[in-house]
Motif scaffolding. Structure first.
Motif, mmCIF file in Angstrom:
data_model
loop_
_atom_site.group_PDB
_atom_site.id
_atom_site.type_symbol
_atom_site.label_atom_id
_atom_site.label_comp_id
_atom_site.label_asym_id
_atom_site.label_seq_id
_atom_site.Cartn_x
_atom_site.Cartn_y
_atom_site.Cartn_z
ATOM 1 N N THR A 71 -49.080 -15.702 -1.613
ATOM 2 C CA THR A 71 -50.518 -15.960 -1.490
ATOM 3 C C THR A 71 -51.316 -14.915 -2.258
ATOM 4 O O THR A 71 -52.249 -15.242 -2.989
ATOM 5 N N LEU A 72 -50.932 -13.656 -2.101
ATOM 6 C CA LEU A 72 -51.642 -12.586 -2.814
ATOM 7 C C LEU A 72 -51.417 -12.677 -4.319
ATOM 8 O O LEU A 72 -52.358 -12.484 -5.098
ATOM 9 N N LEU A 73 -50.197 -12.968 -4.726
ATOM 10 C CA LEU A 73 -49.916 -13.090 -6.159
ATOM 11 C C LEU A 73 -50.744 -14.207 -6.784
ATOM 12 O O LEU A 73 -51.322 -14.046 -7.860
ATOM 13 N N LYS A 74 -50.814 -15.350 -6.098
ATOM 14 C CA LYS A 74 -51.604 -16.478 -6.597
ATOM 15 C C LYS A 74 -53.094 -16.134 -6.631
ATOM 16 O O LYS A 74 -53.805 -16.511 -7.558
ATOM 17 N N ALA A 75 -53.567 -15.431 -5.616
ATOM 18 C CA ALA A 75 -54.978 -15.035 -5.580
ATOM 19 C C ALA A 75 -55.307 -14.118 -6.745
ATOM 20 O O ALA A 75 -56.373 -14.240 -7.359
ATOM 21 N N ILE A 76 -54.404 -13.220 -7.070
ATOM 22 C CA ILE A 76 -54.627 -12.338 -8.226
ATOM 23 C C ILE A 76 -54.697 -13.170 -9.493
ATOM 24 O O ILE A 76 -55.607 -13.001 -10.310
ATOM 25 N N GLU A 77 -53.752 -14.079 -9.673
ATOM 26 C CA GLU A 77 -53.717 -14.923 -10.872
ATOM 27 C C GLU A 77 -54.977 -15.763 -11.014
ATOM 28 O O GLU A 77 -55.431 -16.021 -12.127
#
Length: 172
Positions: A71-77
């Motif tokens: 979730t955090l990785l996608k939010a960063i992207e």
């Protein structure tokens, strides 16, 4: 009539691709919760929201496990800008450091904007990994090994973010 239909089809494709694409965030906030969640970063979050920005801030805190969540990785992207609040304890958090690695990858590969804020620390402490950043990296080396790929990526990301023009908040 054919021109109108062609225009309609193009507009329909644009609308469909916009609707199907996941929502984007204007800003991703990366910070060490224990240092700034209920002070500087919390105030920054609310100020940006008041101005209408769509913000991703981990409201629950990161718990358990050693890996950053998808979730955090996608939010960063999906963010246009990452604001990295570098504080005294930021370097101790493997979660924060993993976020930072991803943020710097997105900066490099996707031209994402990054805005570091050096909160009650010196920029040189981050770039040269001195003071608390030296202690944090030493602790990570002791835990994961000096030649660990993760430790090397964290060191590199810290050096890179320190080169980005940012702001300083030194109020003691």
């Amino acid at each position: 009539m054919i021109l109108v239909r062609y225009e309609y089809e193009i507009i329909q494709k644009i609308v469909e691709s916009t609707v199907k694409s996941p929502p984007r965030y204007d800003v991703f906030l990366s910070f060490c919760g224990e240092d700034t969640r209920y002070s500087f970063t919390g105030f920054l979050y609310h100020a940006l929201r008041r101005e209408g920005f769509k913000i991703f801030m981990d409201d629950e805190g990161l718990e358990g496990g050693n890996q950053i969540s998808q979730t955090l990785l996608k939010a960063i992207e999906k963010s246009r800008l990452s604001i990295v609040v570098l504080s005294e304890n930021y370097g101790y958090s493997t979660w924060c450091l993993d976020e930072l690695v991803k943020i710097m990858e997105c900066k490099k590969n996707n031209n994402q904007l990054v805005w570091p804020i050096f909160y009650k620390i010196e920029q040189s402490d981050v770039s040269n990994q001195t003071k608390s950043y030296c202690k944090a990296m030493k602790a990570h080396e002791d835990r994961f090994g000096k030649e660990s790929e993760s430790v090397q990526k964290w060191r590199s990301a810290l050096s890179e973010v320190a080169l980005v023009k940012g702001d300083h908040y030194q109020r003691k």
